[in-house]
Enzyme design. Sequence first.
Site, PDB file in Angstrom:
ATOM      1  N   ARG A 190      13.728   3.244   2.012  1.00 57.47           N
ATOM      2  CA  ARG A 190      13.237   4.146   0.963  1.00 57.47           C
ATOM      3  C   ARG A 190      14.098   5.395   0.840  1.00 57.47           C
ATOM      4  NH1 ARG A 190       7.129   2.987   0.395  1.00 57.47           N
ATOM      5  NH2 ARG A 190       7.026   1.058   1.559  1.00 57.47           N
ATOM      6  N   SER A 201      -4.676   0.059  -7.096  1.00 56.04           N
ATOM      7  CA  SER A 201      -3.650   1.052  -7.390  1.00 56.04           C
ATOM      8  C   SER A 201      -2.380   0.482  -8.002  1.00 56.04           C
ATOM      9  CB  SER A 201      -3.299   1.814  -6.123  1.00 56.04           C
ATOM     10  OG  SER A 201      -2.848   0.932  -5.127  1.00 56.04           O
ATOM     11  N   LYS A 236      -5.302  13.108  -5.884  1.00 59.66           N
ATOM     12  CA  LYS A 236      -4.753  12.447  -7.076  1.00 59.66           C
ATOM     13  C   LYS A 236      -5.296  13.168  -8.316  1.00 59.66           C
ATOM     14  CE  LYS A 236      -3.924   8.304  -4.345  1.00 59.66           C
ATOM     15  NZ  LYS A 236      -2.492   8.400  -4.041  1.00 59.66           N
ATOM     16  N   THR A 273      -9.056  16.555  14.845  1.00 59.20           N
ATOM     17  CA  THR A 273      -7.957  17.065  14.022  1.00 59.20           C
ATOM     18  C   THR A 273      -8.407  18.339  13.297  1.00 59.20           C
ATOM     19  OG1 THR A 273      -6.299  16.396  12.398  1.00 59.20           O
ATOM     20  CG2 THR A 273      -8.535  15.651  11.983  1.00 59.20           C
TER      21      THR A 273
END
Length: 412
Positions: free
Chosen positions: A21, A187, A246, A275
């Site tokens: 990529r 998607s 998004k 986290t």
Amino acid sequence: MDYLAHFESTLHALKDERRYRVFATLERQAGRFPRATWNSPHGPRDIVIWCSNDYLGMGQHPAVVDAMCETARTTGAGAGGTRNISGTHRAIIALEDELADLHGKEAALVFTSGYVSNLAGISTIAKLLPNCLILSDALNHNSMIEGVRTAGRDKVIWRHNDLAHLEELLARAGSRPKLIVFESVYSMDGDVAPIAGICDLAERYNAMTYIDEVHAVGMYGPRGAGIAEREGLMDRIDVIEGTLAKAYGTLGGYIAGKRMVIDAVRSHAPGFIFTTALPPAIAAAATASIAHLKVSQAERAGQQVAVSATREALVAAGLQVMATDTHIVPVVVGDPDLCKQASDLLLEQYGIYIQPINYPTVPRGTERLRITPGPFHDQALVDELARAMVSVWQILGLPLGDSADTNAVPYN
Ligand code: PMP
């Protein structure tokens, strides 16, 4: 072992398979979406982005940007800790309340991304259910697949959107606990799940349902709660998962459902517990975006206009556009090299940025350009896109015909 040589050989393998990529470095400019600056090898260039997942341009909306800046100024940049250790700030609670209200659910829980929501949500729910069987749609996103894997429970894959196959597998499973995981808008193909049929089966066979509405929230339904809202099905689904990154233009992910289920995930999911919480500025920006899209129809309407215009222009130009009922407009190339070349030519020669989508994101032979028109793509940009794609198709010798809007992409 020569560690570096080993890593180098893995990268070579990717390059040989044309799967290495390369990212274009971009600078988006608030107020000018979908225009951006591309840091090209020959210097900065003005380009138009046609593949953004900031589907409605909410990342540049003044209400969202202001909420982010003002909150950062008043509360500081970070959350200061995990949710358990001082990181549960007021802005994240307000966001969770907003999300629960959006989906008509008792509670919602925010994670650092949609990816983590799926990984943590699916694995934790399935782990908490003794002997649970997970039934997963064949085209589920990698984050859901990782959630299924991490659960360590038995799993079966049902053929994409195939209710008869799902029923067969449910019937075979007997009385053990069952969790059906699926998306609403897929998607890469932009097609939509038969949600009502899945809910019918879940009720008949006493299975839990978990839907990923990542590519739908903000964009469908009267308040932007997704396809399940549009179809009046939200209360028949146990867990609704979505992203804030998004259509809402910020960052983070969430699940929404009955308080007991959400509390169980909150209390057991390592991906939530261990986290750092989302920064307050991001939570506030996401809340502003959700609140705006709950009442404003302009962005959704603008997107639909741009999608129809784009689809019509590309089909009229003879490009192979996959049939979808959503804002995702895939144009099939069917070869990884040609797909990459088409993308490179569009960017270099026409300043049009559409990232190629290759294996493993889509099956080999279905490589494509995935176009996502938004409310800021006007007719002039659409016409420019169609003209540029035709030129590139001609340069590469790709088929151009009087193709109808076709869905002739084989999966197997
Ligand atoms: N689910 C689906 C279907 C997705 O496509 C994505 C991201 N592309 C995610 C989840 C992850 O969402 P996020 O980008 O917020 O991590």
